[in-house]
Each structure stands twice: as C-alpha cells, then as structure tokens.
Scaffold this motif. Structure first.
Motif, PDB file in Angstrom:
ATOM      1  N   LYS A 257       0.822  -1.211   0.000  1.00 37.63           N
ATOM      2  CA  LYS A 257       0.000   0.000   0.000  1.00 37.63           C
ATOM      3  C   LYS A 257       0.860   1.266   0.000  1.00 37.63           C
ATOM      4  CE  LYS A 257      -2.132   0.981   3.864  1.00 37.63           C
ATOM      5  NZ  LYS A 257      -3.108   0.930   4.991  1.00 37.63           N
ATOM      6  N   ASP A 258       1.967   1.209   0.739  1.00 40.49           N
ATOM      7  CA  ASP A 258       2.846   2.375   0.845  1.00 40.49           C
ATOM      8  C   ASP A 258       4.236   1.872   1.224  1.00 40.49           C
ATOM      9  OD1 ASP A 258       3.713   4.981   0.839  1.00 40.49           O
ATOM     10  OD2 ASP A 258       2.681   5.580   2.683  1.00 40.49           O
ATOM     11  N   ALA A 259       5.238   2.718   1.032  1.00 37.74           N
ATOM     12  CA  ALA A 259       6.606   2.350   1.387  1.00 37.74           C
ATOM     13  C   ALA A 259       7.362   3.580   1.861  1.00 37.74           C
ATOM     14  CB  ALA A 259       7.321   1.722   0.194  1.00 37.74           C
ATOM     15  N   TYR A 260       8.140   3.390   2.908  1.00 36.25           N
ATOM     16  CA  TYR A 260       9.029   4.432   3.418  1.00 36.25           C
ATOM     17  C   TYR A 260      10.465   4.059   3.085  1.00 36.25           C
ATOM     18  CZ  TYR A 260       5.298   6.326   6.437  1.00 36.25           C
ATOM     19  OH  TYR A 260       4.153   6.896   6.912  1.00 36.25           O
ATOM     20  N   LEU A 261      11.272   5.065   2.778  1.00 38.10           N
ATOM     21  CA  LEU A 261      12.696   4.850   2.518  1.00 38.10           C
ATOM     22  C   LEU A 261      13.489   5.901   3.270  1.00 38.10           C
ATOM     23  CD1 LEU A 261      15.001   3.413   0.955  1.00 38.10           C
ATOM     24  CD2 LEU A 261      14.639   5.060  -0.894  1.00 38.10           C
ATOM     25  N   THR A 262      14.513   5.468   3.981  1.00 32.22           N
ATOM     26  CA  THR A 262      15.338   6.428   4.706  1.00 32.22           C
ATOM     27  C   THR A 262      16.764   5.906   4.815  1.00 32.22           C
ATOM     28  OG1 THR A 262      15.441   7.816   6.686  1.00 32.22           O
ATOM     29  CG2 THR A 262      14.943   5.498   7.037  1.00 32.22           C
ATOM     30  N   GLU A 263      17.670   6.807   5.157  1.00 31.71           N
ATOM     31  CA  GLU A 263      19.070   6.424   5.345  1.00 31.71           C
ATOM     32  C   GLU A 263      19.273   5.912   6.765  1.00 31.71           C
ATOM     33  OE1 GLU A 263      23.431   8.083   3.996  1.00 31.71           O
ATOM     34  OE2 GLU A 263      21.751   9.469   4.095  1.00 31.71           O
ATOM     35  N   MET A 264      20.121   4.908   6.914  1.00 27.48           N
ATOM     36  CA  MET A 264      20.427   4.390   8.249  1.00 27.48           C
ATOM     37  C   MET A 264      21.160   5.438   9.067  1.00 27.48           C
ATOM     38  SD  MET A 264      21.961   0.612   7.529  1.00 27.48           S
ATOM     39  CE  MET A 264      21.127  -0.506   6.407  1.00 27.48           C
ATOM     40  N   GLY A 265      20.852   5.443  10.344  1.00 31.93           N
ATOM     41  CA  GLY A 265      21.638   6.230  11.278  1.00 31.93           C
ATOM     42  C   GLY A 265      22.926   5.503  11.619  1.00 31.93           C
ATOM     43  N   PRO A 266      23.780   6.106  12.434  1.00 32.34           N
ATOM     44  CA  PRO A 266      25.101   5.550  12.709  1.00 32.34           C
ATOM     45  C   PRO A 266      25.096   4.168  13.350  1.00 32.34           C
ATOM     46  CG  PRO A 266      25.014   7.860  13.347  1.00 32.34           C
ATOM     47  CD  PRO A 266      23.617   7.461  12.998  1.00 32.34           C
ATOM     48  N   LEU A 267      24.128   3.859  14.211  1.00 30.38           N
ATOM     49  CA  LEU A 267      24.168   2.586  14.930  1.00 30.38           C
ATOM     50  C   LEU A 267      24.173   1.398  13.974  1.00 30.38           C
ATOM     51  CD1 LEU A 267      24.066   1.074  17.662  1.00 30.38           C
ATOM     52  CD2 LEU A 267      21.598   0.954  17.352  1.00 30.38           C
ATOM     53  N   ILE A 268      23.176   1.321  13.104  1.00 30.03           N
ATOM     54  CA  ILE A 268      23.058   0.190  12.191  1.00 30.03           C
ATOM     55  C   ILE A 268      24.092   0.296  11.069  1.00 30.03           C
ATOM     56  CG2 ILE A 268      21.479  -1.170  10.764  1.00 30.03           C
ATOM     57  CD1 ILE A 268      20.744  -1.022  13.741  1.00 30.03           C
ATOM     58  N   ALA A 269      24.341   1.520  10.602  1.00 21.09           N
ATOM     59  CA  ALA A 269      25.284   1.724   9.495  1.00 21.09           C
ATOM     60  C   ALA A 269      26.695   1.268   9.851  1.00 21.09           C
ATOM     61  CB  ALA A 269      25.307   3.200   9.090  1.00 21.09           C
ATOM     62  N   THR A 270      27.064   1.408  11.120  1.00 23.79           N
ATOM     63  CA  THR A 270      28.405   1.024  11.553  1.00 23.79           C
ATOM     64  C   THR A 270      28.694  -0.437  11.211  1.00 23.79           C
ATOM     65  OG1 THR A 270      28.483   2.668  13.317  1.00 23.79           O
ATOM     66  CG2 THR A 270      29.920   0.766  13.564  1.00 23.79           C
ATOM     67  N   TYR A 271      27.701  -1.291  11.387  1.00 25.10           N
ATOM     68  CA  TYR A 271      27.910  -2.718  11.133  1.00 25.10           C
ATOM     69  C   TYR A 271      27.428  -3.162   9.755  1.00 25.10           C
ATOM     70  CZ  TYR A 271      29.203  -2.851  15.993  1.00 25.10           C
ATOM     71  OH  TYR A 271      29.840  -2.609  17.181  1.00 25.10           O
ATOM     72  N   ALA A 272      26.433  -2.470   9.223  1.00 28.44           N
ATOM     73  CA  ALA A 272      25.910  -2.870   7.909  1.00 28.44           C
ATOM     74  C   ALA A 272      26.922  -2.603   6.802  1.00 28.44           C
ATOM     75  CB  ALA A 272      24.604  -2.138   7.620  1.00 28.44           C
ATOM     76  N   GLY A 273      27.629  -1.492   6.897  1.00 28.61           N
ATOM     77  CA  GLY A 273      28.576  -1.135   5.846  1.00 28.61           C
ATOM     78  C   GLY A 273      27.864  -0.580   4.629  1.00 28.61           C
ATOM     79  N   GLU A 274      28.607   0.116   3.791  1.00 28.08           N
ATOM     80  CA  GLU A 274      28.022   0.782   2.618  1.00 28.08           C
ATOM     81  C   GLU A 274      27.286  -0.217   1.729  1.00 28.08           C
ATOM     82  OE1 GLU A 274      29.416   4.006  -0.721  1.00 28.08           O
ATOM     83  OE2 GLU A 274      30.198   4.004   1.316  1.00 28.08           O
ATOM     84  N   GLY A 275      26.067   0.165   1.335  1.00 26.03           N
ATOM     85  CA  GLY A 275      25.261  -0.695   0.470  1.00 26.03           C
ATOM     86  C   GLY A 275      24.342  -1.639   1.228  1.00 26.03           C
ATOM     87  N   GLY A 276      24.493  -1.699   2.576  1.00 24.59           N
ATOM     88  CA  GLY A 276      23.612  -2.551   3.373  1.00 24.59           C
ATOM     89  C   GLY A 276      22.167  -2.075   3.324  1.00 24.59           C
ATOM     90  N   LEU A 277      21.231  -3.003   3.302  1.00 28.01           N
ATOM     91  CA  LEU A 277      19.804  -2.675   3.236  1.00 28.01           C
ATOM     92  C   LEU A 277      19.052  -3.412   4.354  1.00 28.01           C
ATOM     93  CD1 LEU A 277      19.151  -3.157  -0.621  1.00 28.01           C
ATOM     94  CD2 LEU A 277      19.659  -1.000   0.569  1.00 28.01           C
ATOM     95  N   VAL A 278      18.028  -2.748   4.876  1.00 28.87           N
ATOM     96  CA  VAL A 278      17.129  -3.352   5.870  1.00 28.87           C
ATOM     97  C   VAL A 278      15.700  -3.097   5.416  1.00 28.87           C
ATOM     98  CG1 VAL A 278      16.454  -3.458   8.303  1.00 28.87           C
ATOM     99  CG2 VAL A 278      18.802  -2.824   7.697  1.00 28.87           C
ATOM    100  N   ILE A 279      14.835  -4.098   5.540  1.00 31.49           N
ATOM    101  CA  ILE A 279      13.397  -3.899   5.277  1.00 31.49           C
ATOM    102  C   ILE A 279      12.596  -4.447   6.444  1.00 31.49           C
ATOM    103  CG2 ILE A 279      13.339  -3.776   2.752  1.00 31.49           C
ATOM    104  CD1 ILE A 279      12.755  -6.786   2.704  1.00 31.49           C
ATOM    105  N   SER A 280      11.448  -3.820   6.695  1.00 34.09           N
ATOM    106  CA  SER A 280      10.524  -4.301   7.723  1.00 34.09           C
ATOM    107  C   SER A 280       9.100  -4.238   7.197  1.00 34.09           C
ATOM    108  CB  SER A 280      10.626  -3.451   8.987  1.00 34.09           C
ATOM    109  OG  SER A 280      11.783  -3.773   9.713  1.00 34.09           O
ATOM    110  N   PHE A 281       8.306  -5.231   7.603  1.00 33.85           N
ATOM    111  CA  PHE A 281       6.894  -5.304   7.211  1.00 33.85           C
ATOM    112  C   PHE A 281       6.212  -6.238   8.204  1.00 33.85           C
ATOM    113  CE2 PHE A 281       9.564  -8.227   4.845  1.00 33.85           C
ATOM    114  CZ  PHE A 281       8.990  -9.450   5.101  1.00 33.85           C
ATOM    115  N   PHE A 282       4.893  -6.249   8.181  1.00 39.19           N
ATOM    116  CA  PHE A 282       4.153  -7.117   9.092  1.00 39.19           C
ATOM    117  C   PHE A 282       3.847  -8.454   8.425  1.00 39.19           C
ATOM    118  CE2 PHE A 282       2.617  -2.917  10.882  1.00 39.19           C
ATOM    119  CZ  PHE A 282       3.474  -2.972  11.964  1.00 39.19           C
ATOM    120  N   LYS A 283       4.103  -9.523   9.173  1.00 36.38           N
ATOM    121  CA  LYS A 283       3.761 -10.874   8.703  1.00 36.38           C
ATOM    122  C   LYS A 283       2.246 -11.072   8.773  1.00 36.38           C
ATOM    123  CE  LYS A 283       6.512 -12.545  11.873  1.00 36.38           C
ATOM    124  NZ  LYS A 283       7.329 -13.424  12.751  1.00 36.38           N
ATOM    125  N   ASN A 284       1.772 -12.134   8.137  1.00 31.86           N
ATOM    126  CA  ASN A 284       0.360 -12.485   8.253  1.00 31.86           C
ATOM    127  C   ASN A 284       0.121 -13.203   9.572  1.00 31.86           C
ATOM    128  OD1 ASN A 284       0.638 -12.309   5.102  1.00 31.86           O
ATOM    129  ND2 ASN A 284      -1.509 -12.144   5.610  1.00 31.86           N
TER     130      ASN A 284
END
Length: 284
Positions: A257-284
């Motif tokens: 229905k809709d999607a949000y996109l944003t840049e990671m803050g320092p906490l997650i980015a520190t370990y994800a590294g450049e190009g890392g992606l995270v997605i979240s959604f609700f399961k059934n």
C-alpha cells in the motif's frame, strides 16, 4: 487524547513520517577515538561518514543513560501519556536504561503514564511501528488500546537485512577475521533477520550481490501476503540509488500500500557497511 511517542537513536525515521508525527528521539552516543558525540545532535550523518572514512577502526556506540531518558520524559507534559518504543533489548542496553529512567521519574511523579516497549527490532523496523502508532492514534485508539496493539504488532514484525560488504562486520568483531576473509574471497553475502527474541541471525549465505538481492526480495513473499493492506519500511547505508532500485523491484513484485525509505543512522550503518539494506513489514 494526545499521546507522546518516543524512541531512541536505534530508530531510522524517514522525514515524511517524522514530519507527520511529534516524535521525541533520545540519541545514542558515538565514540571515535577519544571523541564522544551524540548522534544526530553533535554529529550529523555526513560528518559520521567522513569520520568513518578517515578512521582505521569502527566507532563504538553506547546507549543513552537512564538519566538521558529521565530528562527526556520529564520534558513531556505530566498529563500526556508516553509510549517509548525502544531499540531491541537483544541488541543493546537501551531498553533497560529506558525502564530505569521511567522508574526514576515515577518515584517523583507517580501519576505519570509511561510505557516502555521492547520493539525487538531496529532501524526501519522502529519506523514501521511508529507509522502503525500514528495510524491507530488517528483512529482514536485509547492509550491502553494502542499499547496492547503495539505489543501485538511487534510479534508480527519481520525485519530482514542484506549486506553488500562484510568489511565492517569483520572490523567490528562480529565476524571472525579468517571466516570473513574466506567469505569475501568467495563473494558470499549473508542474508539476516531479526529473531523472535530481537537478536540478529544469519538465515542464508548467497554468492554474489545480484543473487543476494534477488533472494532478499523473494523472501518477502515467504513471510507475508495481502500486500495491498500493508506498508513496507526500508533503510539503506549511504546508498540511496541502490536502495531505490531494490525498492522498485519489491513494489513491482509485491503491491504494498505504501513504502518508506530512509538512510540508516550511525548505529546500524556502523555494522551494515556501505550498500547494506534493511526492510521491515508485518507478517500475516
């Protein structure tokens, strides 16, 4: 009834959502060599990436203190109930400190309503839950109904990760250097998810970036359906073009229905590294 939503520096909140909500964020701390910063307050993302590029070591992060939370709660009108959505207890001491800060204030002002909730997620997962809170507030849910609903939604939240590089995991000691070197040589990309307890676990190891992205997108359909009723939240590490391309693939395959996109803050980015992606959604 007005409800004050709060979170911490483990959340990555897109501007579209933060503009629609009065969210109070309690920042975490970053330590580069002998310098301490408050993320988002005394250091912005651009400076953070500059510091990362100039340093041989990854920054250390630390949770906001109980007193930080106490001070943040205290700034809210005593008659306004608070819901504090915390970074996963499985990743940080942030949740425990938020609870201690709450108890400190309740000793002084026992009439306050403060609910601290362990989100069991991070980054865009927290943004997804904040979006859900906004939706239910607009539907005039009571404070008690909203608290109960968020606890239910947390158990239905899927948070998936894919990394483009293993460098930061190796540098940060999250991946054995020998195993990491072998994985890099074989061009292995780990697919990960937030576990039921809110820790991060590896679910698959895929060779090659294109294959890992294809599998990353495929996984969504294994977790959920009825996309027309759901929202997707995505964050990226310093790689907006890559993220937009993957998000387009996702939305072509699954009609969210809709999607949000944003840049990671320092906490997650520190370990994800450049190009890392995270997605979240609700399961059934």
């Amino acid at each position: 009834m007005h409800i004050q939503l709060m979170t911490d520096g483990g959340a990555d909140i897109p501007k579209r959502l933060s503009n629609a909500l009065d969210i109070k964020v309690v920042p975490l701390y970053l330590h580069f060599r002998d310098q301490e910063y408050k993320a988002g307050v005394t250091i912005d993302l651009e400076t953070f990436y500059q510091e990362m590029a100039q340093s041989d070591d990854l920054p250390r992060s630390s949770a906001p203190s109980p007193n930080d939370f106490y001070e943040a709660y205290k700034q809210v009108d005593p008659n306004t109930p608070i819901i504090m959505l915390s970074l996963s207890k499985g990743l940080s001491s942030t949740y425990e400190n938020a609870v201690v800060g709450k108890n400190m204030l309740l000793e002084e002002e026992p009439g306050r309503q403060i609910e601290v909730i362990n989100s069991k997620t991070a980054s865009c997962g927290l943004a997804l839950l904040l979006h859900e809170a906004k939706t239910k507030i607009n539907e005039n849910d009571t404070y008690e109904q909203l608290v109960e609903h968020l606890h239910e939604r947390i158990e239905q939240t899927s948070t998936l990760f894919v990394l483009k590089t293993l460098e930061n995991l190796i540098l940060g000691g999250r991946l054995d250097r020998v195993k990491g070197t072998i994985a890099k040589t074989l061009n292995i990309k780990p697919l990960m998810r937030a576990s039921d307890e809110g820790t991060i676990e590896v679910t698959e190891k895929v060779r090659g970036d294109k294959k890992s992205i294809r599998r990353f997108v495929e996984q969504i359909g294994e977790y959920t359906k009825d996309f027309e009723d759901k929202v997707l939240s995505m964050s990226h590490c310093n790689s907006e073009g890559r993220a937009k391309k993957v998000l387009e693939e996702i939305r072509n395959k699954y009609p969210f229905k809709d999607a949000y996109l944003t840049e990671m803050g320092p906490l997650i980015a520190t370990y994800a590294g450049e190009g890392g992606l995270v997605i979240s959604f609700f399961k059934n």
